[in-house]
Write a protein that holds these residues in place. Structure first.
Motif, PDB file in Angstrom:
ATOM      1  N   THR A 202     -14.354 -84.900  -1.176  1.00 21.42           N
ATOM      2  CA  THR A 202     -13.343 -84.376  -0.260  1.00 21.42           C
ATOM      3  C   THR A 202     -12.362 -85.466   0.155  1.00 21.42           C
ATOM      4  OG1 THR A 202     -14.822 -84.640   1.636  1.00 21.42           O
ATOM      5  CG2 THR A 202     -14.727 -82.455   0.627  1.00 21.42           C
TER       6      THR A 202
ATOM      7  N   SER B  35      -8.557 -84.864  -0.807  1.00 21.47           N
ATOM      8  CA  SER B  35      -7.678 -84.823   0.371  1.00 21.47           C
ATOM      9  C   SER B  35      -6.591 -85.886   0.282  1.00 21.47           C
ATOM     10  CB  SER B  35      -8.490 -85.023   1.652  1.00 21.47           C
ATOM     11  OG  SER B  35      -9.379 -83.957   1.839  1.00 21.47           O
TER      12      SER B  35
ATOM     13  N   GLN C 273      -6.504 -77.483  -2.283  1.00 24.18           N
ATOM     14  CA  GLN C 273      -7.209 -76.764  -1.218  1.00 24.18           C
ATOM     15  C   GLN C 273      -8.349 -75.936  -1.801  1.00 24.18           C
ATOM     16  OE1 GLN C 273      -6.283 -78.503   1.638  1.00 24.18           O
ATOM     17  NE2 GLN C 273      -6.700 -76.513   2.536  1.00 24.18           N
ATOM     18  N   TRP C 274      -8.077 -75.271  -2.925  1.00 24.70           N
ATOM     19  CA  TRP C 274      -9.108 -74.456  -3.569  1.00 24.70           C
ATOM     20  C   TRP C 274     -10.265 -75.334  -4.039  1.00 24.70           C
ATOM     21  CZ3 TRP C 274     -11.239 -73.830  -8.481  1.00 24.70           C
ATOM     22  CH2 TRP C 274     -12.013 -72.675  -8.649  1.00 24.70           C
TER      23      TRP C 274
ATOM     24  N   GLU D 276     -12.364 -76.251  -1.109  1.00 29.66           N
ATOM     25  CA  GLU D 276     -13.221 -75.120  -0.705  1.00 29.66           C
ATOM     26  C   GLU D 276     -14.412 -74.982  -1.647  1.00 29.66           C
ATOM     27  OE1 GLU D 276     -13.281 -73.015   2.016  1.00 29.66           O
ATOM     28  OE2 GLU D 276     -11.910 -74.586   2.707  1.00 29.66           O
ATOM     29  N   CYS D 277     -14.179 -75.129  -2.943  1.00 26.63           N
ATOM     30  CA  CYS D 277     -15.289 -75.064  -3.903  1.00 26.63           C
ATOM     31  C   CYS D 277     -16.339 -76.117  -3.581  1.00 26.63           C
ATOM     32  CB  CYS D 277     -14.776 -75.254  -5.328  1.00 26.63           C
ATOM     33  SG  CYS D 277     -13.862 -73.848  -5.983  1.00 26.63           S
TER      34      CYS D 277
ATOM     35  N   ARG E 219     -16.909 -77.616  -0.706  1.00 25.55           N
ATOM     36  CA  ARG E 219     -17.581 -77.315   0.572  1.00 25.55           C
ATOM     37  C   ARG E 219     -18.632 -76.227   0.427  1.00 25.55           C
ATOM     38  NH1 ARG E 219     -11.907 -77.691   2.780  1.00 25.55           N
ATOM     39  NH2 ARG E 219     -11.783 -79.827   3.517  1.00 25.55           N
ATOM     40  N   HIS E 220     -18.421 -75.326  -0.548  1.00 29.92           N
ATOM     41  CA  HIS E 220     -19.369 -74.234  -0.772  1.00 29.92           C
ATOM     42  C   HIS E 220     -20.380 -74.555  -1.867  1.00 29.92           C
ATOM     43  CE1 HIS E 220     -17.443 -71.452   1.979  1.00 29.92           C
ATOM     44  NE2 HIS E 220     -16.267 -71.835   1.495  1.00 29.92           N
TER      45      HIS E 220
END
Length: 114
Positions: A42, A46, A68-69, A72-73, A75-76
């Motif tokens: 990240t 970022s 951003q996508w 999110e991937c 983070r999940h």
């Protein structure tokens, strides 16, 4: 880390072209994803996102959404989805770098008149 290795990495980054820096950052993001290192991944993605130049709004927004996508991937825990995009981006930037280097290293042709 050994001081000599750190110095080499610093010098490499300081002397790198902007395209080379993007490739290096994508390499770091890919490695982080392969290791499932959320903090490092990240951070790198970022940093890429935050460095976008919005003077070129359309292109910057496309990359912004993509980064951003990917975040999110990560983070999940969807590492393979993030890796697929990062590897494709890395390949594209590496090709741009290769073409730029080819243009700069081509020897000028000498006309021979007879």
């Amino acid at each position: 880390m050994y001081p000599a290795i750190q110095q080499y990495r610093t010098q490499t980054a300081e002397n790198a072209s902007p395209v080379r820096l993007v490739v290096m950052a994508l390499d770091a993001a890919i490695l982080a994803c392969e290791k499932h290192d959320l903090a490092r991944g990240t951070h790198v993605v970022s940093t890429l996102r935050d460095a976008l130049n919005f003077d070129e709004e359309e292109a910057a927004m496309g990359f912004f959404r993509l980064y951003q996508w990917v975040l999110e991937c990560m983070r999940h825990g969807e590492w393979e989805h993030a890796l697929r995009v990062l590897r494709e981006l890395r390949g594209s930037w590496a090709e741009i770098e290769r073409r730029a280097n080819t243009v700069h290293t081509v020897e000028p042709m000498v006309a021979i008149s007879g």
